[in-house]
Every structure is written in structure tokens, then in C-alpha cells.
Design a protein around this motif. Sequence first.
Motif, mmCIF file in Angstrom:
data_model
loop_
_atom_site.group_PDB
_atom_site.id
_atom_site.type_symbol
_atom_site.label_atom_id
_atom_site.label_comp_id
_atom_site.label_asym_id
_atom_site.label_seq_id
_atom_site.Cartn_x
_atom_site.Cartn_y
_atom_site.Cartn_z
ATOM 1 N N VAL A 111 0.883 -1.169 0.000
ATOM 2 C CA VAL A 111 0.000 0.000 0.000
ATOM 3 C C VAL A 111 0.915 1.212 0.000
ATOM 4 C CG1 VAL A 111 -1.810 1.189 1.294
ATOM 5 C CG2 VAL A 111 -1.690 -1.314 1.324
ATOM 6 N N GLY A 112 0.960 1.951 -1.117
ATOM 7 C CA GLY A 112 1.922 3.058 -1.170
ATOM 8 C C GLY A 112 1.624 4.004 -2.304
ATOM 9 N N GLY A 113 2.515 5.013 -2.426
ATOM 10 C CA GLY A 113 2.289 6.100 -3.370
ATOM 11 C C GLY A 113 2.274 5.661 -4.827
ATOM 12 N N TRP A 114 2.870 4.496 -5.152
ATOM 13 C CA TRP A 114 2.926 4.054 -6.544
ATOM 14 C C TRP A 114 1.540 3.929 -7.159
ATOM 15 C CZ3 TRP A 114 0.637 -0.629 -7.918
ATOM 16 C CH2 TRP A 114 0.264 -1.462 -6.845
ATOM 17 N N THR A 115 0.534 3.728 -6.294
ATOM 18 C CA THR A 115 -0.819 3.547 -6.838
ATOM 19 C C THR A 115 -1.311 4.827 -7.525
ATOM 20 O OG1 THR A 115 -1.652 4.015 -4.618
ATOM 21 C CG2 THR A 115 -1.561 1.708 -5.265
ATOM 22 N N ASP A 116 -0.687 5.992 -7.178
ATOM 23 C CA ASP A 116 -1.056 7.254 -7.854
ATOM 24 C C ASP A 116 -0.805 7.173 -9.358
ATOM 25 O OD1 ASP A 116 -1.708 8.286 -5.455
ATOM 26 O OD2 ASP A 116 0.105 9.507 -5.218
ATOM 27 N N TYR A 117 0.109 6.281 -9.746
ATOM 28 C CA TYR A 117 0.435 6.175 -11.172
ATOM 29 C C TYR A 117 -0.786 5.786 -12.001
ATOM 30 C CZ TYR A 117 4.529 6.764 -14.042
ATOM 31 O OH TYR A 117 5.467 7.291 -14.904
ATOM 32 N N ALA A 118 -1.757 5.168 -11.339
ATOM 33 C CA ALA A 118 -3.004 4.819 -12.038
ATOM 34 C C ALA A 118 -3.616 6.084 -12.646
ATOM 35 C CB ALA A 118 -3.980 4.151 -11.076
ATOM 36 N N ARG A 119 -3.480 7.186 -11.930
ATOM 37 C CA ARG A 119 -4.049 8.451 -12.397
ATOM 38 C C ARG A 119 -3.326 8.919 -13.675
ATOM 39 N NH1 ARG A 119 -7.369 12.510 -10.375
ATOM 40 N NH2 ARG A 119 -7.599 13.960 -12.108
ATOM 41 N N ILE A 129 -7.997 0.373 -15.718
ATOM 42 C CA ILE A 129 -6.748 -0.076 -15.086
ATOM 43 C C ILE A 129 -6.951 -1.528 -14.653
ATOM 44 C CG2 ILE A 129 -5.090 0.316 -13.200
ATOM 45 C CD1 ILE A 129 -5.385 2.801 -14.977
ATOM 46 N N GLU A 130 -5.964 -2.366 -14.969
ATOM 47 C CA GLU A 130 -5.964 -3.728 -14.428
ATOM 48 C C GLU A 130 -4.882 -3.770 -13.357
ATOM 49 O OE1 GLU A 130 -6.590 -7.305 -17.071
ATOM 50 O OE2 GLU A 130 -4.589 -7.785 -16.311
ATOM 51 N N LEU A 131 -5.273 -4.243 -12.196
ATOM 52 C CA LEU A 131 -4.384 -4.228 -11.042
ATOM 53 C C LEU A 131 -3.953 -5.655 -10.752
ATOM 54 C CD1 LEU A 131 -3.413 -2.142 -9.051
ATOM 55 C CD2 LEU A 131 -5.574 -2.370 -7.848
ATOM 56 N N ASN A 132 -2.659 -5.889 -10.894
ATOM 57 C CA ASN A 132 -2.142 -7.228 -10.640
ATOM 58 C C ASN A 132 -1.372 -7.165 -9.322
ATOM 59 O OD1 ASN A 132 -0.726 -9.630 -10.611
ATOM 60 N ND2 ASN A 132 -0.292 -9.596 -12.810
ATOM 61 N N ILE A 133 -1.997 -7.670 -8.272
ATOM 62 C CA ILE A 133 -1.373 -7.588 -6.941
ATOM 63 C C ILE A 133 -0.653 -8.913 -6.700
ATOM 64 C CG2 ILE A 133 -1.774 -7.219 -4.478
ATOM 65 C CD1 ILE A 133 -4.441 -5.807 -5.370
ATOM 66 N N TYR A 134 0.657 -8.830 -6.754
ATOM 67 C CA TYR A 134 1.455 -10.054 -6.691
ATOM 68 C C TYR A 134 2.204 -10.044 -5.372
ATOM 69 C CZ TYR A 134 4.735 -13.660 -8.372
ATOM 70 O OH TYR A 134 5.469 -14.812 -8.532
ATOM 71 N N VAL A 162 -6.356 2.645 -5.352
ATOM 72 C CA VAL A 162 -6.378 2.882 -6.806
ATOM 73 C C VAL A 162 -7.734 3.435 -7.228
ATOM 74 C CG1 VAL A 162 -6.210 1.774 -9.069
ATOM 75 C CG2 VAL A 162 -4.587 1.186 -7.278
ATOM 76 N N LYS A 163 -8.794 2.891 -6.646
ATOM 77 C CA LYS A 163 -10.137 3.386 -6.988
ATOM 78 C C LYS A 163 -10.265 4.877 -6.649
ATOM 79 C CE LYS A 163 -13.688 1.931 -8.071
ATOM 80 N NZ LYS A 163 -14.354 1.966 -9.411
ATOM 81 N N SER A 164 -9.622 5.278 -5.545
ATOM 82 C CA SER A 164 -9.771 6.686 -5.164
ATOM 83 C C SER A 164 -8.927 7.591 -6.061
ATOM 84 C CB SER A 164 -9.419 6.885 -3.691
ATOM 85 O OG SER A 164 -8.038 6.697 -3.545
ATOM 86 N N ALA A 165 -7.959 7.002 -6.794
ATOM 87 C CA ALA A 165 -7.081 7.822 -7.645
ATOM 88 C C ALA A 165 -7.650 8.033 -9.050
ATOM 89 C CB ALA A 165 -5.700 7.164 -7.743
ATOM 90 N N VAL A 166 -8.586 7.180 -9.474
ATOM 91 C CA VAL A 166 -9.051 7.260 -10.874
ATOM 92 C C VAL A 166 -10.571 7.246 -10.962
ATOM 93 C CG1 VAL A 166 -7.014 6.134 -11.877
ATOM 94 C CG2 VAL A 166 -8.953 4.721 -11.142
ATOM 95 N N SER A 167 -11.066 7.678 -12.133
ATOM 96 C CA SER A 167 -12.506 7.563 -12.380
ATOM 97 C C SER A 167 -12.804 6.467 -13.406
ATOM 98 C CB SER A 167 -13.067 8.905 -12.861
ATOM 99 O OG SER A 167 -12.342 9.334 -13.996
#
Length: 336
Positions: A111-119, A129-134, A162-167
Motif C-alpha cells: 500500500v503506497g504512493g505508486w498507486t497514484d500512477y493509475a491516475r 486499469i488492471e491491477l495485478n497484486i502479486y 487505486v479506486k480513489s485515484a481514478v474515475s
Amino acid sequence: MNLDTSYLGLKLRNPLVASAGPMTQTADRIERLVEAGVGAVVLPSLFEEQIRAEADRDERLAEVGIDSFGEAMTYLIDPDASIWPRQYLGLIERAAGYGVPLIASLNGSTVGGWTDYARAMQDAGAAAIELNIYYLPADLAATSPVSARDNEQRYIDIVTMVKSAVSVPVAVKLTPYFSSLGEMAVCLDRAGADGLVLFNRFMQTDINPDTLTISTGFKLSSPGEATVARSWIARLRGQLRASLAASTGVETADDVVAYLLAGADVVMTTSSLLRHGPAHVAVLLDGLAAWMEGKGFGGIGEVRGLLAAEADAAGPGYGRSGYLSAVQQVTRVHGR
Ligand SMILES: Cc1cc2nc3c(=O)[nH]c(=O)nc-3n(C[C@H](O)[C@H](O)[C@H](O)COP(=O)(O)O)c2cc1C
């Protein structure tokens, strides 16, 4: 034959999707897949580590100052690790105009700032966005090894971020390795996942007894591997708000049909495209259309979920009754 369908709320001309892999890695390859007829394209994943490397690089460049920029580029920076995120956004910008939904993929585990990249992916033109949580909770030596609950919560937290970063819609690519996959699917659905992709296929390490070495163990998939994903799709069909995407083991049009009958909204393929090239898209789509015509189906909606679990409640199907009849059948044939 009209193969129109929808996935993640997006309109697709057909349910065949090129999943993340080398075939979707460059604009030229994506263009060829689109020309061959795919309904949508998922880009290869951008990894959390690559995003962090880019951020580190920017920070170090800012620190060394403009005078020593050349030196910094030469000695301090690993260009391969840090440049891909920007190239990735360029790839989205280019391929988003090819006429089918382009789905960007993020791969991470914390859980970190990288998820902002989704935006940034959304702003570059990604339709979803497809989220591959490995994440492998394998550190048993830690003072408190990760519990099943903590592990599952991590997935939900990442999806929420990620949901909160994108529409745009967000799909989550899952592995089958949860203590209770059905509950996990429901939790992700409630956390706002717009789609679930079943399943990610691990490149598991293997051992070579001849050379006494560890290898990546990588092989392209075979149709026999599709049964786990297919059974889970059949069970989840009609239980969730989220769309369902099938991934693993598609080689022929029959494999596509079987996934749709189980209840998949879309069917993804990587291995078959690597094996046969983009022209295989037409083989799969023509085979699907011919099968539908032969059976008298007029649209994908008539096929989808026809053999999902609820259609099969009384028969020897996906549950323990299916397990028991399979054991009895194999014993009858081979047990003498
Ligand atoms: C060479 C290769 C690279 C892949 N890279 C990614 C990736 O970057 N991100 C991802 O989510 N899946 C990746 N995958 C997994 C595929 O998208 C797909 O889920 C998996 O191969 C199962 O589908 P298949 O049976 O059609 O190959 C990759 C697969 C292969 C074979």
C-alpha cells in the motif's frame, strides 16, 4: 455475426481480449492485434519497483543539480529501470487511439504512493486499469508472519487506493491461492473492483535435476489449465456486480466458448498469441461465430453463463457432487 459485448462498463466489439504480455508491449504489436480484431488490449504491467526507480531517479537528478546532469545520467542512473514508466505513458497515448479500449496494468504488492500512477495512466488515455497484486506472504521467519486476514486486507487496501485515484474502471487480476477465494471476490466487489480477472498465472521457479539449478520454470499455458478459472467463473457468475474476465489456457475457439458458457464477460489470451501470432485472433473469433451460428445463438448475451453454477445446481457439476461423480467415473474406467 454480432459479437458485441461489454466489460467493466466499456463497449467491446467482441469478447476476445489480448491480455498483458509481450504481444501488447509495443504500439506496432498492439496495432496488429487491433487490425486482427481483438475487442480490447491489456498492456504489460508497470511494476511498483519501476515506478519507485523512476521516483528515485528524479530525486537524485534534482540533488546533483543541473551542472552535473551528464555525470548523473552516466553514473548514477540505471536507465532501464527508470525510463519504462515514462515510455509506458507514451505507449498509452499512442495506442489509445487505435479504436479499442486500452487497459493499462499496474503490478504491485504494497500500500503506497505508486498507486497514484493509475491516475497518470488514466490521464494518458487508458480506458481502464488492471491491477495485478502479486504478493507472496512467504516470510515465515518474521516475528509475526502475515496472517491470511492481513494478506487479504492488503488487496482490499490497494484496490481502495487505486479506486480513489481514478474515475476509469479498475479490474483486479487474482490468483487462485486464497484461503477463501469466493469471500475474497465478494470483498473486492464491495471495495469497488469493477472487474475480476481469473487468473494470473505465476511463473513459478522450478528445479532442474540434470543441471542441479533453479530455473524460472516458464512455459506457455495449455488448455488443461483453464479448468480452475472456468469453475470459479461459473461459481461467481451472477453473484457479483463486477465483470468477470477469463485468463489462462485459451488455445482454440472451443476454449473461448467454454469460458463464455461458464459466465465470463470477456476471454483473454496471451499464450495462444505468442504461439501463433496476431492472425490467431481471427481463428478464435471465426470459430466462436461459427459455433454460435451452428447452435442458433444470435448474440454473446445468449451464450454467457448458460452453464454457470446455478444452471447446474441439481447435476454433477462444479461442487462436491461433481467431485464425487468424477471419482466414481475414473474408478469405473481405470480401477479394474
Ligand atoms: C511472457 C509473459 C509475460 C506476461 N506479462 C504479464 C504482465 O506484465 N502482467 C500481467 O498481469 N500478466 C502478465 N502475463 C500473464 C498473462 O497476461 C496471462 O494472464 C497468463 O499468461 C495466462 O493466460 P494465457 O494462458 O492466455 O497465457 C504474462 C504472460 C506471459 C506468458
